[in-house]
Design a protein around this motif. Structure first.
Motif, PDB file in Angstrom:
ATOM      1  N   UNK A   1      37.884  40.719  44.421  1.00 41.27           N
ATOM      2  CA  UNK A   1      36.594  41.374  44.174  1.00 41.27           C
ATOM      3  C   UNK A   1      36.531  41.887  42.734  1.00 41.27           C
ATOM      4  N   UNK A   2      37.619  42.526  42.257  1.00 41.07           N
ATOM      5  CA  UNK A   2      37.650  43.042  40.896  1.00 41.07           C
ATOM      6  C   UNK A   2      37.547  41.942  39.859  1.00 41.07           C
ATOM      7  N   UNK A   3      38.228  40.821  40.100  1.00 40.46           N
ATOM      8  CA  UNK A   3      38.149  39.702  39.161  1.00 40.46           C
ATOM      9  C   UNK A   3      36.727  39.145  39.089  1.00 40.46           C
ATOM     10  N   UNK A   4      36.067  39.079  40.235  1.00 41.96           N
ATOM     11  CA  UNK A   4      34.693  38.577  40.250  1.00 41.96           C
ATOM     12  C   UNK A   4      33.767  39.508  39.480  1.00 41.96           C
TER      13      UNK A   4
ATOM     14  N   UNK B   1      31.508  38.547  36.088  1.00 45.69           N
ATOM     15  CA  UNK B   1      30.052  38.555  36.129  1.00 45.69           C
ATOM     16  C   UNK B   1      29.425  39.636  35.271  1.00 45.69           C
ATOM     17  N   UNK B   2      30.061  40.800  35.149  1.00 53.26           N
ATOM     18  CA  UNK B   2      29.440  41.888  34.365  1.00 53.26           C
ATOM     19  C   UNK B   2      30.415  42.515  33.370  1.00 53.26           C
ATOM     20  N   UNK B   3      31.585  41.915  33.170  1.00 50.44           N
ATOM     21  CA  UNK B   3      32.534  42.465  32.214  1.00 50.44           C
ATOM     22  C   UNK B   3      33.389  43.564  32.823  1.00 50.44           C
ATOM     23  N   UNK B   4      34.257  44.162  32.000  1.00 53.24           N
ATOM     24  CA  UNK B   4      35.121  45.231  32.480  1.00 53.24           C
ATOM     25  C   UNK B   4      34.322  46.400  33.003  1.00 53.24           C
ATOM     26  N   UNK B   5      34.622  46.852  34.205  1.00 51.98           N
ATOM     27  CA  UNK B   5      33.831  47.913  34.827  1.00 51.98           C
ATOM     28  C   UNK B   5      34.733  49.021  35.356  1.00 51.98           C
ATOM     29  N   UNK B   6      34.159  50.202  35.471  1.00 52.22           N
ATOM     30  CA  UNK B   6      34.831  51.295  36.170  1.00 52.22           C
ATOM     31  C   UNK B   6      34.191  51.432  37.550  1.00 52.22           C
ATOM     32  N   UNK B   7      34.905  52.111  38.442  1.00 54.68           N
ATOM     33  CA  UNK B   7      34.472  52.174  39.836  1.00 54.68           C
ATOM     34  C   UNK B   7      34.412  53.622  40.324  1.00 54.68           C
TER      35      UNK B   7
ATOM     36  N   UNK C   1      42.753  48.314  40.008  1.00 57.00           N
ATOM     37  CA  UNK C   1      44.080  48.800  40.364  1.00 57.00           C
ATOM     38  C   UNK C   1      44.036  50.301  40.632  1.00 57.00           C
ATOM     39  N   UNK C   2      43.208  51.020  39.866  1.00 55.05           N
ATOM     40  CA  UNK C   2      43.022  52.443  40.128  1.00 55.05           C
ATOM     41  C   UNK C   2      42.392  52.669  41.492  1.00 55.05           C
ATOM     42  N   UNK C   3      41.498  51.758  41.905  1.00 55.28           N
ATOM     43  CA  UNK C   3      40.874  51.855  43.225  1.00 55.28           C
ATOM     44  C   UNK C   3      41.901  51.628  44.329  1.00 55.28           C
ATOM     45  N   UNK C   4      42.823  50.677  44.113  1.00 50.68           N
ATOM     46  CA  UNK C   4      43.869  50.419  45.112  1.00 50.68           C
ATOM     47  C   UNK C   4      44.793  51.631  45.223  1.00 50.68           C
ATOM     48  N   UNK C   5      45.131  52.218  44.092  1.00 49.75           N
ATOM     49  CA  UNK C   5      45.964  53.428  44.126  1.00 49.75           C
ATOM     50  C   UNK C   5      45.256  54.554  44.876  1.00 49.75           C
ATOM     51  N   UNK C   6      43.946  54.675  44.660  1.00 44.29           N
ATOM     52  CA  UNK C   6      43.155  55.709  45.341  1.00 44.29           C
ATOM     53  C   UNK C   6      43.236  55.512  46.850  1.00 44.29           C
TER      54      UNK C   6
ATOM     55  N   UNK D   1      38.849  53.749  55.849  1.00 42.63           N
ATOM     56  CA  UNK D   1      39.082  53.012  54.623  1.00 42.63           C
ATOM     57  C   UNK D   1      38.456  53.736  53.454  1.00 42.63           C
ATOM     58  N   UNK D   2      38.316  53.031  52.325  1.00 46.69           N
ATOM     59  CA  UNK D   2      37.634  53.589  51.163  1.00 46.69           C
ATOM     60  C   UNK D   2      36.568  52.609  50.707  1.00 46.69           C
ATOM     61  N   UNK D   3      35.533  53.131  50.054  1.00 43.66           N
ATOM     62  CA  UNK D   3      34.455  52.305  49.502  1.00 43.66           C
ATOM     63  C   UNK D   3      34.590  52.306  47.981  1.00 43.66           C
ATOM     64  N   UNK D   4      34.608  51.108  47.418  1.00 43.75           N
ATOM     65  CA  UNK D   4      34.766  50.920  45.974  1.00 43.75           C
ATOM     66  C   UNK D   4      33.445  50.375  45.443  1.00 43.75           C
ATOM     67  N   UNK D   5      32.811  51.104  44.509  1.00 40.17           N
ATOM     68  CA  UNK D   5      31.510  50.695  43.982  1.00 40.17           C
ATOM     69  C   UNK D   5      31.573  50.528  42.471  1.00 40.17           C
ATOM     70  N   UNK D   6      30.938  49.490  41.983  1.00 39.17           N
ATOM     71  CA  UNK D   6      30.725  49.388  40.537  1.00 39.17           C
ATOM     72  C   UNK D   6      29.921  50.614  40.129  1.00 39.17           C
ATOM     73  N   UNK D   7      30.394  51.345  39.134  1.00 38.89           N
ATOM     74  CA  UNK D   7      29.785  52.633  38.812  1.00 38.89           C
ATOM     75  C   UNK D   7      28.425  52.491  38.145  1.00 38.89           C
ATOM     76  N   UNK D   8      28.289  51.531  37.228  1.00 39.23           N
ATOM     77  CA  UNK D   8      27.069  51.392  36.434  1.00 39.23           C
ATOM     78  C   UNK D   8      25.932  50.818  37.277  1.00 39.23           C
ATOM     79  N   UNK D   9      24.807  51.528  37.392  1.00 36.66           N
ATOM     80  CA  UNK D   9      23.692  51.093  38.240  1.00 36.66           C
ATOM     81  C   UNK D   9      22.987  49.858  37.669  1.00 36.66           C
TER      82      UNK D   9
END
Length: 731
Positions: free
Chosen positions: A117-120, A124-130, A300-305, A322-330
Motif C-alpha cells: 500500500x505504501x509503495x503504491x 501515485x502521489x509521491x512521498x507521503x506522511x500518514x 514503516x512508521x505506521x507499521x511501528x505504530x 487494528x489501526x487505520x493508516x491514512x494519507x495525511x494530505x487531503x
C-alpha cells in the motif's frame, strides 16, 4: 463579571436552591438557561476533555434540577441536555442519504500488504506522511451540524444512505447538541459509537443478574442500542463516541454539502488541508477524538505504530481490532480518489484474533429458579475454537477459591464438550486474592447461604430473578406446558407489572390487559386465558415438577406423587419418610423438606389454591404401547386436560415435547389450535391426529373409574383418591 458570577453552576454549585414551585417564570427561564450552559460545559469536560471539575453526584443533582424546572414551566428546548433521557418512541427508522459517501477501507493483517500500500501511494502521489489511528470496533455514524446545532445522525448503512438514528444519538452525552468555538457553518463528521469495555462488563453483569441474556460483545451491544425504536432504551445504555473524519465543512451553508462521488472526499469548500488538522481541531468544537492518534513520516512508521498499539490493546478501555493508516494530505486523497467500495488513500492493518486467553472484566451472579447462584465470568471477547466467547462459567464459589480467580485476571478459556465455555485456569494473576461472593443476593438483597460448594439466594419466590425463571419453568414443558407463555412473553408480563410476586399472578391476568401489550391480540389473549384455565387441574406429579422444588424434576416428582398420593401428605412428610422413596437420598429429602418449610413458598401455594389450582393425585398408567413415540399438542382436548394426556402418554412409554421437529411422530390437534405447529408438522411430514384418533391410539384404561361409579361414590359421601386437592393442605 467573572464566569463563576455569571453562572454559579460551573464550579462549586450551591447545595441549597430555591424550591421550584417558588420560582417566578422569569427566574425559571434564567435558571434553565444557566443549567443548560453548565451541563453542556460539564459534559465537554467529562467526555471530550476527560477533565471533570465536579463530582458525578453533583452533576446528577444539576441535571435533575434542570429536568424539574423545564417540566414545571414548560421550558423544554430541542437542544436541551434533558433530551438525552430519550424522546417519544418511533414507529420506524427513516432512510437518509449521506452528505458524503461513507466507504469501507482495504484491510489485511500482513505487514507486507501494508508495505505494498505504501509503495503504491509513493508511486501515485509521491512521498507521503500518514495519520494513524486505532481501528475502533463499534458502529460508524455520520453526524451533521448546521450553524453549530445538532441536525441529524445517520448510520453507515450501505455507504450511500443509512438509518436516521438522530433521536437515539441525541442521548449520547459525549456527542454535543451544540458546538463551541469557531466552528464551520456546516459540518458533517464521521465517528464511531462504542461501548467502553468497563461499562460493557457492568451492563452485562446487570443483565445477567436480572435474568436477561448478556450481549455477546461491545459492538453487538452498541449496534442494538443505536437502532432502538425507543430512544429511552438507548439513553440507558453506556455509549460513547470518537470522531475521526470530516465529511464536509463549509462556512457558507448555501451549498448542498454533496461530495464528489468519484473521489469519496468533500468538495473544494472543505476547510481542512490534512487529516491531522481534523484530529487536532475537532476537540475545539467539543467533538471527542482519540488521544492515541499519531502523525508518522512513512509507512514503516505506521507499521511501528501498529506494533506498539497491539501490545497495549488489553489496557485500552475500548475494543479495537487494528489501526487505520491514512494519507495525511487531503489534496493527495482527492487525487487518489476511491473505488465504488473503498477509499484508495486508507488502509487498515488488522490485529491477530485473540485465541483462548483473555481478561475477566466482571463476575456476575446468575440466579436460577431454585435460588442457586452461578458465577459467570464476563470476558473480553475471545476466539475459542472458532467461536467468539464473552462469558464463561466459574461453576461455584469453591472452584473460584481453588483456582484463585478474580476480576482483572487473564485466564484460559475452554469449551466443555466443544459447547459450554468455562474458565480452565488463571494464566496471569493481575489481582490479589479471589472473587468472593457478596453477603446478599444482587437481585433481591436477601441473604446468601452456602451449602457445601454451592451458594443460594434465600429469597425464594419473592426474588425477582427466581420469579422470572420460576414462571418460565412453571409454564414450560417440564412444568404444566402452558402453550403461548414462552420466555419472551413471561418477560413482557413481568415488565408490565402483570406478574409481580409469584406464579399465582398468572391466574389473576386480565384479558384486556393482555390485549394492551405489544404483539398481543384478542385471539392470543383468549388462547392464553383458556390455557391457564385448563392448567388449574394438573396431575400432582406435574404440579410438583412445575413449582420448582430443588432437585425435583418430572421423574422424581412421579415417585413422590406415587408414594404420598396427595400434596398434603407430601408437605407433612418427614425427612425419614422422604428418604424412603425410591431415588430420594438424604440431600434431596432435605431440599424438599426445606422447600415446604419456607413460609414464602407456603404463601405462594395458598395463593395458587385461592386462584383455583387443584392438583390431582392420579393412578399412573403403565405399559409400553407408545414406547419410542414423540407427541406434540396444539389446542385444547375436549375430554382431557393436556396434563392428563401427557401423563397418559408418558405412562405408556411415549414422550411429549413442546415443539414440532423431524423427531416428532404425532401432532395432536385439539380445539382452536395454533398455526405454527401445524405448519411445522406439514414441513416435517408429521402425522396429525384429532382428539378422537388420539383416544383410539392410546386405548381405554380399564381400571379407570366410570362417571357412574364416581357419581355413586359422591352420593355416598365418599371421596375418590384422585379428587383430593391442594385445598386439603391448608385446612
Amino acid at each position: 463579571m467573572s464566569e463563576q458570577e455569571e453562572n454559579p453552576y460551573l464550579r462549586d454549585p450551591p447545595e441549597e436552591l430555591t424550591p421550584v414551585d417558588e420560582l417566578s417564570e422569569s427566574e425559571a427561564e434564567r435558571e434553565a438557561e444557566l443549567l443548560r450552559e453548565a451541563i453542556r460545559h460539564h459534559d465537554r469536560r467529562y467526555y471530550a476533555e476527560n477533565d471533570p471539575v465536579i463530582a458525578d453526584r453533583t452533576y446528577d443533582r444539576l441535571f435533575q434540577r434542570l429536568v424539574d424546572v423545564e417540566e414545571s414551566f414548560g421550558l423544554q428546548t430541542v437542544d436541551s441536555p434533558t433530551r438525552r433521557v430519550g424522546g417519544e418512541p418511533l414507529d420506524e427508522l427513516e432512510t437518509v442519504e449521506h452528505v458524503a459517501p461513507m466507504l469501507s477501507i482495504q484491510q489485511s493483517g500482513e505487514a507486507e500488504d501494508v508495505r505494498e500500500f505504501g509503495e503504491r501511494m509513493n508511486r501515485e502521489v509521491g512521498g507521503v506522511e500518514y495519520t494513524c489511528e486505532p481501528k475502533f470496533d463499534g458502529v460508524s455514524i455520520e453526524v451533521v451540524y448546521e450553524d453549530g446545532e445538532f441536525e441529524r445522525a445517520v448510520t453507515r448503512g450501505d455507504g450511500r444512505e443509512g438509518d436516521d438514528v438522530s433521536a437515539n444519538v441525541r442521548t449520547i452525552r459525549s456527542i454535543p447538541q451544540r458546538l463551541r468555538g469557531e466552528y464551520p457553518d456546516f459540518l458533517a463528521v464521521r465517528g464511531e459509537i462504542y461501548m467502553p469495555r468497563d461499562a460493557f462488563q457492568e451492563h452485562n453483569r446487570e443483565r445477567v443478574e436480572r435474568g436477561d441474556e448478556p450481549f455477546a460483545n461491545p459492538r453487538n451491544a452498541t449496534a442494538g442500542s443505536i437502532r432502538q425504536l425507543d430512544p429511552s432504551i438507548t439513553a440507558e445504555r453506556p455509549l460513547d463516541c470518537f470522531f475521526y473524519d470530516v465529511l464536509a465543512a463549509r462556512s457558507d451553508t448555501s451549498g448542498t454539502g454533496d461530495a464528489d462521488a468519484a473521489s469519496g472526499v468533500p468538495d473544494a469548500s472543505q476547510e481542512f488541508e490534512t487529516h491531522w488538522e481534523e484530529v487536532t481541531t475537532l476537540p475545539e468544537y467539543g467533538l471527542k477524538t482519540n488521544e492515541r492518534a499519531e502523525l508518522v513520516d512513512d509507512v514503516e512508521g505506521a507499521i511501528d505504530y501498529r506494533d506498539e498499539l497491539v501490545e497495549e490493546r488489553e489496557s485500552l478501555n475500548y475494543e479495537i481490532d487494528g489501526v487505520v493508516i491514512k494519507v495525511n494530505d487531503k489534496a493527495a486523497c482527492e487525487e487518489l480518489g476511491a473505488t465504488s467500495r473503498h477509499y484508495r488513500w486508507a488502509f487498515a492493518y488488522k490485529f491477530p484474533a485473540r485465541a483462548g486467553e483473555t481478561r475477566i472484566g466482571e463476575v456476575a451472579l446468575q440466579v436460577g429458579r431454585t435460588g442457586r447462584l452461578t458465577p459467570v465470568a464476563l470476558l473480553d471477547p475471545v476466539d475459542v475454537g472458532g467461536v467468539t466467547v464473552s462469558r464463561a462459567s466459574l461453576h461455584n464459589p469453591a472452584e473460584i477459591e481453588e483456582k484463585e480467580v478474580n476480576v482483572g485476571d487473564v485466564v484460559r478459556v475452554e469449551r466443555a464438550g466443544d459447547v459450554i465455555p468455562y474458565v480452565a485456569e488463571v494464566v496471569e494473576k493481575r489481582s490479589s486474592g479471589y472473587y468472593e461472593f457478596p453477603g446478599s443476593c444482587p437481585v433481591c438483597d436477601s441473604a446468601i447461604e452456602r451449602d457445601g460448594p454451592i451458594a443460594f439466594c434465600t429469597g425464594g419466590l419473592a426474588c425477582t430473578a427466581q420469579l422470572r425463571r420460576s414462571v418460565q419453568y412453571y409454564a414450560s414443558d417440564s412444568g404444566l406446558d402452558i402453550e403461548g407463555l414462552g420466555g419472551e412473553r413471561v418477560d413482557q408480563l413481568l415488565e408490565a407489572g402483570l406478574v409481580e410476586e409469584s406464579v399465582a399472578d398468572l391466574y389473576r391476568l386480565d384479558r384486556e390487559a393482555l390485549v394492551g401489550l405489544e404483539g398481543w391480540g384478542e385471539k392470543s389473549a383468549e388462547n392464553l386465558m383458556r390455557e391457564l384455565e385448563d392448567s388449574k387441574s394438573p396431575p400432582l406429579f406435574a404440579f410438583l415438577s412445575a413449582i420448582g422444588i430443588p432437585h425435583v424434576g418430572r421423574a422424581t416428582a412421579r415417585e413422590l406423587a406415587d408414594a404420598f398420593g396427595d400434596l398434603e401428605s407430601l408437605m407433612e412428610a418427614s425427612r425419614e419418610e422422604l428418604e424412603g422413596v425410591d431415588e430420594i437420598g438424604e440431600v434431596v429429602a432435605g431440599e424438599i423438606r426445606e422447600f415446604f418449610d419456607s413460609e414464602e413458598n407456603r404463601r405462594v401455594l395458598r395463593e395458587l389454591r385461592e386462584a383455583g389450582v387443584e392438583p390431582r393425585s392420579v393412578k399412573r398408567e403403565s405399559g409400553d404401547a407408545l414406547e419410542g413415540l414423540t407427541f406434540v399438542f396444539t389446542g385444547s382436548l375436549p375430554d382431557r386436560t393436556r396434563s392428563e394426556a401427557q401423563e397418559l402418554i408418558e405412562g405408556l412409554g411415549g414422550s411429549v415435547t413442546g415443539s414440532v421437529s423431524g423427531n416428532t411422530d404425532y401432532l395432536i390437534v385439539g380445539e382452536e389450535p395454533g398455526t405454527s405447529k401445524r405448519e411445522d408438522a406439514d414441513a416435517n411430514d408429521v402425522t396429525e391426529l384429532d382428539p378422537e384418533e388420539f383416544e383410539e391410539l392410546v386405548g381405554t384404561d380399564e381400571d379407570a373409574e366410570t362417571d357412574e361409579e364416581s357419581n355413586e361414590r359422591e352420593a355416598n359421601g365418599q371421596e375418590s383418591s384422585d379428587q383430593r386437592t391442594l385445598g386439603d393442605s391448608f385446612q
